[in-house]
Design a protein around this motif. Structure first.
Motif, PDB file in Angstrom:
ATOM      1  N   HIS A  12     -31.918  22.353  18.836  1.00 33.18           N
ATOM      2  CA  HIS A  12     -32.476  22.735  17.241  1.00 33.18           C
ATOM      3  C   HIS A  12     -33.001  24.097  16.778  1.00 33.18           C
ATOM      4  CE1 HIS A  12     -37.151  22.994  16.905  1.00 33.18           C
ATOM      5  NE2 HIS A  12     -37.447  23.290  17.749  1.00 33.18           N
ATOM      6  N   THR A  13     -32.811  24.820  17.137  1.00 37.45           N
ATOM      7  CA  THR A  13     -32.792  26.511  16.683  1.00 37.45           C
ATOM      8  C   THR A  13     -31.975  26.231  15.407  1.00 37.45           C
ATOM      9  OG1 THR A  13     -33.873  27.076  18.514  1.00 37.45           O
ATOM     10  CG2 THR A  13     -32.353  28.872  16.989  1.00 37.45           C
ATOM     11  N   ILE A  15     -30.402  23.505  14.260  1.00 38.44           N
ATOM     12  CA  ILE A  15     -30.799  22.233  13.206  1.00 38.44           C
ATOM     13  C   ILE A  15     -32.113  23.125  12.329  1.00 38.44           C
ATOM     14  CG2 ILE A  15     -31.639  19.784  12.673  1.00 38.44           C
ATOM     15  CD1 ILE A  15     -30.912  19.346  15.466  1.00 38.44           C
ATOM     16  N   SER A  16     -32.650  23.673  13.121  1.00 40.80           N
ATOM     17  CA  SER A  16     -34.659  24.661  12.560  1.00 40.80           C
ATOM     18  C   SER A  16     -33.616  25.601  11.392  1.00 40.80           C
ATOM     19  CB  SER A  16     -35.012  24.783  12.703  1.00 40.80           C
ATOM     20  OG  SER A  16     -35.769  23.688  14.314  1.00 40.80           O
ATOM     21  N   THR A  46     -32.481  17.497   7.810  1.00 43.39           N
ATOM     22  CA  THR A  46     -32.485  18.656   8.905  1.00 43.39           C
ATOM     23  C   THR A  46     -33.811  18.568   9.780  1.00 43.39           C
ATOM     24  OG1 THR A  46     -32.922  20.481   7.040  1.00 43.39           O
ATOM     25  CG2 THR A  46     -30.615  19.679   8.105  1.00 43.39           C
ATOM     26  N   ASN A  47     -35.273  19.153   8.758  1.00 42.68           N
ATOM     27  CA  ASN A  47     -36.458  19.077   9.025  1.00 42.68           C
ATOM     28  C   ASN A  47     -36.851  18.019  10.027  1.00 42.68           C
ATOM     29  OD1 ASN A  47     -38.747  20.670   9.397  1.00 42.68           O
ATOM     30  ND2 ASN A  47     -39.619  20.552   7.203  1.00 42.68           N
ATOM     31  N   ALA A  50     -35.060  18.875  13.365  1.00 39.12           N
ATOM     32  CA  ALA A  50     -36.030  19.757  13.962  1.00 39.12           C
ATOM     33  C   ALA A  50     -37.370  19.345  14.417  1.00 39.12           C
ATOM     34  CB  ALA A  50     -35.972  20.639  13.232  1.00 39.12           C
ATOM     35  N   CYS A  51     -37.638  18.438  13.951  1.00 38.87           N
ATOM     36  CA  CYS A  51     -39.116  17.678  14.405  1.00 38.87           C
ATOM     37  C   CYS A  51     -38.479  16.894  15.744  1.00 38.87           C
ATOM     38  CB  CYS A  51     -39.623  17.515  13.258  1.00 38.87           C
ATOM     39  SG  CYS A  51     -40.677  18.703  12.389  1.00 38.87           S
ATOM     40  N   THR A  53     -36.692  16.828  17.470  1.00 41.36           N
ATOM     41  CA  THR A  53     -35.756  18.012  18.975  1.00 41.36           C
ATOM     42  C   THR A  53     -36.759  18.312  19.779  1.00 41.36           C
ATOM     43  OG1 THR A  53     -34.729  19.716  17.344  1.00 41.36           O
ATOM     44  CG2 THR A  53     -33.485  18.102  17.877  1.00 41.36           C
ATOM     45  N   SER A  54     -37.911  18.992  18.671  1.00 33.99           N
ATOM     46  CA  SER A  54     -38.800  20.041  19.756  1.00 33.99           C
ATOM     47  C   SER A  54     -40.190  19.370  20.449  1.00 33.99           C
ATOM     48  CB  SER A  54     -39.984  20.164  18.443  1.00 33.99           C
ATOM     49  OG  SER A  54     -40.553  19.209  17.843  1.00 33.99           O
ATOM     50  N   SER A 108     -43.037  24.883   9.728  1.00 41.33           N
ATOM     51  CA  SER A 108     -41.703  25.345  10.385  1.00 41.33           C
ATOM     52  C   SER A 108     -41.899  26.796  11.134  1.00 41.33           C
ATOM     53  CB  SER A 108     -40.605  24.810   9.596  1.00 41.33           C
ATOM     54  OG  SER A 108     -40.542  23.717   9.471  1.00 41.33           O
TER      55      SER A 108
END
Length: 170
Positions: A12-13, A15-16, A46-47, A50-51, A53-54, A108
């Protein structure tokens, strides 16, 4: 000592960070994140990842503020893309898309500041909790940078609109 990140937390990190790099490139190159540009599309993909995976991350277990932020980001991205390319010749659409995309970066960065300051350096983190003065100061500075960035982008759009006033529809 701060807890270590899980495998999903590391993914996650990573990708973020990549999403934020695409945002920075777009902001430097185009002075805004243009949703349908190549960089804007990479930022969005990518955002979104990231969302997504969060949602697998939660220290407390269950739904948390980070999940709510992820949902808000996904909604803002969807609205920005729903406006489509055809609207971008209308000044109001440029302002709205700029606001939406910039707000996704801001949202983000809120958990990024919280997590960074409460995890780094690993041996002795800068902040003990989200309520600590370091985190609160970081978030206040983020709000100032966000608002200043929006104003700069809006002034640039205003200049572009004035320059191209005969060619665009209102």
């Amino acid at each position: 000592m701060a807890s270590s990140l899980s495998t999903l937390g590391i993914i996650h990190t990573a990708i973020s960070v990549v999403a934020l790099v695409f945002a920075a490139v777009s902001l430097v190159r185009d002075a805004r994140i243009v949703p349908h540009s190549k960089t804007g599309i990479y930022y969005t993909i990518t955002n979104v990842l990231a969302c997504l995976t969060s949602f697998g991350l939660s220290k407390e277990g269950g739904f948390n503020p980070g999940h709510a932020i992820a949902i808000m980001i996904l909604v803002l991205l969807a609205v920005s893309y729903a406006m489509g390319r055809a609207w971008t010749d209308r000044p109001v659409a440029l302002y709205i898309q700029t606001f939406l995309m910039t707000t996704t970066v801001f949202l983000s960065l809120v958990p990024a500041i919280n997590e960074t300051l409460t995890h780094l350096p690993p041996s002795h983190p800068i902040a003990e909790s989200k309520a600590s003065p370091a985190v609160q100061t970081g978030l206040k500075l983020l709000v100032v940078v966000y608002l200043a960035g929006l104003l700069l982008q809006f002034f640039r759009i205003r200049g572009w609109v004035r320059k191209h006033a005969q060619k665009i529809s209102f």
